[in-house]
Design a protein around this motif. Structure first.
Motif, PDB file in Angstrom:
ATOM      1  N   GLY A  64       0.830  -1.188   0.000  1.00 47.83           N
ATOM      2  CA  GLY A  64       0.000   0.000   0.000  1.00 47.83           C
ATOM      3  C   GLY A  64       0.870   1.245   0.000  1.00 47.83           C
ATOM      4  N   HIS A  65       0.489   2.233  -0.798  1.00 53.23           N
ATOM      5  CA  HIS A  65       1.242   3.488  -0.865  1.00 53.23           C
ATOM      6  C   HIS A  65       0.314   4.646  -0.581  1.00 53.23           C
ATOM      7  CE1 HIS A  65       5.199   2.320  -2.667  1.00 53.23           C
ATOM      8  NE2 HIS A  65       4.503   1.208  -2.798  1.00 53.23           N
ATOM      9  N   TRP A  66       0.803   5.578   0.171  1.00 50.75           N
ATOM     10  CA  TRP A  66       0.036   6.790   0.449  1.00 50.75           C
ATOM     11  C   TRP A  66       0.818   7.995  -0.037  1.00 50.75           C
ATOM     12  CZ3 TRP A  66       0.456   3.010   4.285  1.00 50.75           C
ATOM     13  CH2 TRP A  66      -0.746   2.344   4.607  1.00 50.75           C
ATOM     14  N   LEU A  67       0.161   8.878  -0.749  1.00 52.11           N
ATOM     15  CA  LEU A  67       0.760  10.150  -1.158  1.00 52.11           C
ATOM     16  C   LEU A  67      -0.070  11.256  -0.537  1.00 52.11           C
ATOM     17  CD1 LEU A  67       2.830  11.698  -2.857  1.00 52.11           C
ATOM     18  CD2 LEU A  67       1.200  11.651  -4.745  1.00 52.11           C
ATOM     19  N   ILE A  68       0.522  11.974   0.418  1.00 48.56           N
ATOM     20  CA  ILE A  68      -0.202  12.989   1.157  1.00 48.56           C
ATOM     21  C   ILE A  68       0.219  14.365   0.647  1.00 48.56           C
ATOM     22  CG2 ILE A  68      -0.730  13.897   3.448  1.00 48.56           C
ATOM     23  CD1 ILE A  68      -1.605  11.013   2.974  1.00 48.56           C
TER      24      ILE A  68
ATOM     25  N   GLU B   3      -1.245  -0.987  12.629  1.00 46.68           N
ATOM     26  CA  GLU B   3      -1.227  -2.326  12.039  1.00 46.68           C
ATOM     27  C   GLU B   3      -2.652  -2.796  11.777  1.00 46.68           C
ATOM     28  OE1 GLU B   3       1.316  -5.397  10.598  1.00 46.68           O
ATOM     29  OE2 GLU B   3       1.625  -3.351  11.298  1.00 46.68           O
ATOM     30  N   SER B   4      -2.902  -3.274  10.584  1.00 44.32           N
ATOM     31  CA  SER B   4      -4.209  -3.841  10.226  1.00 44.32           C
ATOM     32  C   SER B   4      -4.002  -4.891   9.157  1.00 44.32           C
ATOM     33  CB  SER B   4      -5.141  -2.734   9.712  1.00 44.32           C
ATOM     34  OG  SER B   4      -4.683  -2.231   8.466  1.00 44.32           O
ATOM     35  N   GLU B   5      -5.078  -5.590   8.799  1.00 42.32           N
ATOM     36  CA  GLU B   5      -4.967  -6.626   7.773  1.00 42.32           C
ATOM     37  C   GLU B   5      -4.598  -6.037   6.417  1.00 42.32           C
ATOM     38  OE1 GLU B   5      -8.558  -8.823   7.668  1.00 42.32           O
ATOM     39  OE2 GLU B   5      -8.324  -9.669   9.692  1.00 42.32           O
ATOM     40  N   ALA B   6      -4.948  -4.758   6.220  1.00 50.17           N
ATOM     41  CA  ALA B   6      -4.664  -4.112   4.934  1.00 50.17           C
ATOM     42  C   ALA B   6      -3.274  -3.505   4.867  1.00 50.17           C
ATOM     43  CB  ALA B   6      -5.692  -3.011   4.666  1.00 50.17           C
ATOM     44  N   SER B   7      -2.524  -3.547   5.971  1.00 47.70           N
ATOM     45  CA  SER B   7      -1.196  -2.938   5.985  1.00 47.70           C
ATOM     46  C   SER B   7      -0.250  -3.649   5.038  1.00 47.70           C
ATOM     47  CB  SER B   7      -0.616  -2.956   7.403  1.00 47.70           C
ATOM     48  OG  SER B   7      -1.409  -2.192   8.272  1.00 47.70           O
ATOM     49  N   GLY B   8       0.544  -2.867   4.333  1.00 44.45           N
ATOM     50  CA  GLY B   8       1.525  -3.460   3.448  1.00 44.45           C
ATOM     51  C   GLY B   8       2.813  -3.779   4.184  1.00 44.45           C
ATOM     52  N   SER B   9       3.798  -4.276   3.422  1.00 50.73           N
ATOM     53  CA  SER B   9       5.086  -4.617   4.015  1.00 50.73           C
ATOM     54  C   SER B   9       5.995  -3.401   3.985  1.00 50.73           C
ATOM     55  CB  SER B   9       5.735  -5.773   3.244  1.00 50.73           C
ATOM     56  OG  SER B   9       5.948  -5.399   1.900  1.00 50.73           O
TER      57      SER B   9
ATOM     58  N   ALA C 166       6.762   3.397   0.774  1.00 50.40           N
ATOM     59  CA  ALA C 166       7.783   2.354   0.907  1.00 50.40           C
ATOM     60  C   ALA C 166       8.012   1.971   2.357  1.00 50.40           C
ATOM     61  CB  ALA C 166       9.090   2.815   0.262  1.00 50.40           C
ATOM     62  N   ALA C 167       7.793   2.920   3.274  1.00 48.65           N
ATOM     63  CA  ALA C 167       7.933   2.652   4.704  1.00 48.65           C
ATOM     64  C   ALA C 167       6.604   2.244   5.340  1.00 48.65           C
ATOM     65  CB  ALA C 167       8.475   3.895   5.421  1.00 48.65           C
ATOM     66  N   ASN C 168       5.547   2.151   4.495  1.00 50.59           N
ATOM     67  CA  ASN C 168       4.211   1.759   4.967  1.00 50.59           C
ATOM     68  C   ASN C 168       3.698   2.725   6.031  1.00 50.59           C
ATOM     69  OD1 ASN C 168       1.890   0.239   5.020  1.00 50.59           O
ATOM     70  ND2 ASN C 168       2.698  -1.309   6.416  1.00 50.59           N
ATOM     71  N   LEU C 169       3.860   4.021   5.765  1.00 51.87           N
ATOM     72  CA  LEU C 169       3.441   5.047   6.713  1.00 51.87           C
ATOM     73  C   LEU C 169       2.502   6.039   6.039  1.00 51.87           C
ATOM     74  CD1 LEU C 169       6.892   5.882   8.367  1.00 51.87           C
ATOM     75  CD2 LEU C 169       5.085   4.458   9.346  1.00 51.87           C
ATOM     76  N   MET C 170       1.655   6.681   6.848  1.00 54.63           N
ATOM     77  CA  MET C 170       0.848   7.805   6.401  1.00 54.63           C
ATOM     78  C   MET C 170       1.396   9.067   7.061  1.00 54.63           C
ATOM     79  SD  MET C 170      -3.073   6.423   6.232  1.00 54.63           S
ATOM     80  CE  MET C 170      -3.205   6.224   7.992  1.00 54.63           C
TER      81      MET C 170
ATOM     82  N   CYS D 100       5.918  20.267  10.766  1.00 57.33           N
ATOM     83  CA  CYS D 100       6.156  18.949  11.362  1.00 57.33           C
ATOM     84  C   CYS D 100       5.462  17.904  10.504  1.00 57.33           C
ATOM     85  CB  CYS D 100       5.615  18.907  12.796  1.00 57.33           C
ATOM     86  SG  CYS D 100       5.824  17.287  13.597  1.00 57.33           S
ATOM     87  N   LEU D 101       6.222  16.872  10.109  1.00 55.49           N
ATOM     88  CA  LEU D 101       5.669  15.746   9.367  1.00 55.49           C
ATOM     89  C   LEU D 101       5.412  14.620  10.371  1.00 55.49           C
ATOM     90  CD1 LEU D 101       8.142  15.733   6.329  1.00 55.49           C
ATOM     91  CD2 LEU D 101       6.040  17.063   6.612  1.00 55.49           C
ATOM     92  N   ARG D 102       4.148  14.313  10.629  1.00 49.04           N
ATOM     93  CA  ARG D 102       3.784  13.261  11.578  1.00 49.04           C
ATOM     94  C   ARG D 102       3.478  11.977  10.808  1.00 49.04           C
ATOM     95  NH1 ARG D 102       0.011  16.776  15.834  1.00 49.04           N
ATOM     96  NH2 ARG D 102       1.772  17.938  16.742  1.00 49.04           N
ATOM     97  N   LEU D 103       4.408  11.039  10.915  1.00 49.61           N
ATOM     98  CA  LEU D 103       4.313   9.765  10.203  1.00 49.61           C
ATOM     99  C   LEU D 103       3.782   8.701  11.148  1.00 49.61           C
ATOM    100  CD1 LEU D 103       7.818  10.142   8.590  1.00 49.61           C
ATOM    101  CD2 LEU D 103       5.682  10.286   7.332  1.00 49.61           C
ATOM    102  N   THR D 104       2.721   8.024  10.755  1.00 41.95           N
ATOM    103  CA  THR D 104       2.092   7.029  11.621  1.00 41.95           C
ATOM    104  C   THR D 104       1.712   5.790  10.830  1.00 41.95           C
ATOM    105  OG1 THR D 104      -0.115   7.971  11.269  1.00 41.95           O
ATOM    106  CG2 THR D 104       1.137   8.801  13.153  1.00 41.95           C
ATOM    107  N   ARG D 105       1.601   4.681  11.553  1.00 41.42           N
ATOM    108  CA  ARG D 105       1.058   3.453  10.977  1.00 41.42           C
ATOM    109  C   ARG D 105       0.322   2.697  12.064  1.00 41.42           C
ATOM    110  NH1 ARG D 105       5.384   0.146   9.493  1.00 41.42           N
ATOM    111  NH2 ARG D 105       5.095  -1.225  11.256  1.00 41.42           N
TER     112      ARG D 105
END
Length: 352
Positions: free
Chosen positions: A2-6, A210-216, A187-191, A203-208
């Motif tokens: 999964g990739h997120w572009l914010i 864990e869920s079934e949809a989380s990527g590697s 690539a780091a599986n973060l939002m 400030c860039l707040r990076l979070t993840r």
């Protein structure tokens, strides 16, 4: 994966909070607002010729900064300057011969251009006609236009986590005002949430979570940050590594290069405390990313191997083939005989 572009727009009005080269006490409003020249505090030239310290503040890497330094003669006699020289070619001036009468002032205009980050010191020597030499020691700190703190991240391969990265502008760019900030941390599986602090920092707040949809999480890589303002477009890269089976410390990758050989040095860590034996390093394979999902094997020979912790080793490899094809920035993958792999980015240095 999964990739997120914010993408976030931030626009606030607040007073500047970061120092610039122009924060000397005697600078005028007009100089600070309308001129590229920074007026420094006057320097007293007394009877003794001891070195005088002058702080320049923050300079930007690769950009020339101009300064105006008033020299006040308090020696009790006229001072005649016959030659001016500097200890480094990074500091230049067009003034050559001049005299300062007792009690009077003359202005020394000079420019400084530095390409190395961090603190620096440069000496300007004023040679008098009577043989005396007066030394003015210039010091300051060199930074990039934009910097992120911390400069790299260690990402957990599993479980919830939070990271805060402060993005700062040390130049004239106001990233908290009319600036579009895009963050790709897939690539780091973060939002990422972009939170403005003032008009020179966010400030860039990076979070993840864990869920079934989380990527590697990739073993290593870079979080891409793109800044778009009214008159600028910048891309920044934040290296990261995961706590997976094998990783390379991105901050400690270095190399030396000449026409015949390259020496690559890096620190390799085994995840979960796993050891890395010398035979693993000696029989490892290094490959270079040549694009379109293809990799070219490098002709390497292990130069040195040194354990620095139970699961960390320092390795040096001699590369002697295909150096002409190396780009300024290369993506390298190392594979151990037991199938453990790690990737890192290598910057090609200037030739020795």
């Amino acid at each position: 994966m999964g990739h997120w572009l914010i993408t976030a727009w931030v626009s606030i009005a607040i007073a500047l909070s970061h120092a610039s080269p122009c924060d000397a006490k005697e600078q005028s409003e007009s100089i600070a607002m309308h001129s590229e020249t920074c007026l420094l505090e006057p320097v007293s030239l007394a009877t003794k010729t001891n070195a005088v310290q002058v702080e320049l503040g923050t300079l930007l890497k690769g950009k020339s900064s101009s300064f105006s330094l008033p020299l006040r003669n308090e020696s009790g006699m006229a001072i005649e300057i016959s030659k001016i020289e500097s200890s480094c070619g990074c500091a230049t001036t067009t003034r050559k011969l001049f005299a300062i009468q007792n009690g009077c002032k003359e202005t020394l205009a000079f420019s400084v251009l530095k390409n190395s980050l961090g603190r620096f010191g440069v000496e300007i020597r004023l040679h008098e006609a009577n043989g005396n030499v007066r030394r003015i020691v210039l010091s300051g700190v060199v930074r990039k236009d934009f910097e992120m703190t911390p400069s790299h991240l260690t990402i957990k391969s599993q479980g919830p986590q939070k990271h805060e990265v402060h993005l700062l502008s040390y130049g004239k760019r106001r990233i908290g005002q009319n600036c579009e900030i895009s963050v790709d941390a897939g690539a780091a599986n973060l939002m990422c949430d972009v939170v403005p602090i003032d008009d020179k920092s966010v400030c860039l707040r990076l979070t993840r979570v864990e869920s079934e949809a989380s990527g590697s999480v990739d073993d290593s890589g870079e979080i891409r940050v793109v800044l778009r303002g009214p008159d600028f477009h910048e891309q920044l890269l934040l290296p990261f590594e995961s706590d997976s089976r094998l990783s390379v410390f991105p901050r400690f990758v270095c190399s030396t290069f000449n026409e015949e050989k390259m020496v690559i040095q890096f620190y390799l860590r085994g995840g979960n405390g796993a050891k890395i034996e010398e035979d693993d390093i000696r029989n490892a394979e290094l490959r270079r990313d040549i694009g379109e999902g293809k990799f070219a094997c490098l002709d390497t020979r292990l130069k040195s191997y040194r354990p620095v912790a139970d699961n960390v080793v320092r390795a040096e490899y001699l590369v002697s083939d295909g150096l002409g094809e190396f780009q300024q920035r290369e993506h390298i993958v190392i594979s151990l005989p037991d199938s453990r792999t790690a990737a890192f980015f290598l910057m090609r240095p200037r030739e020795e």
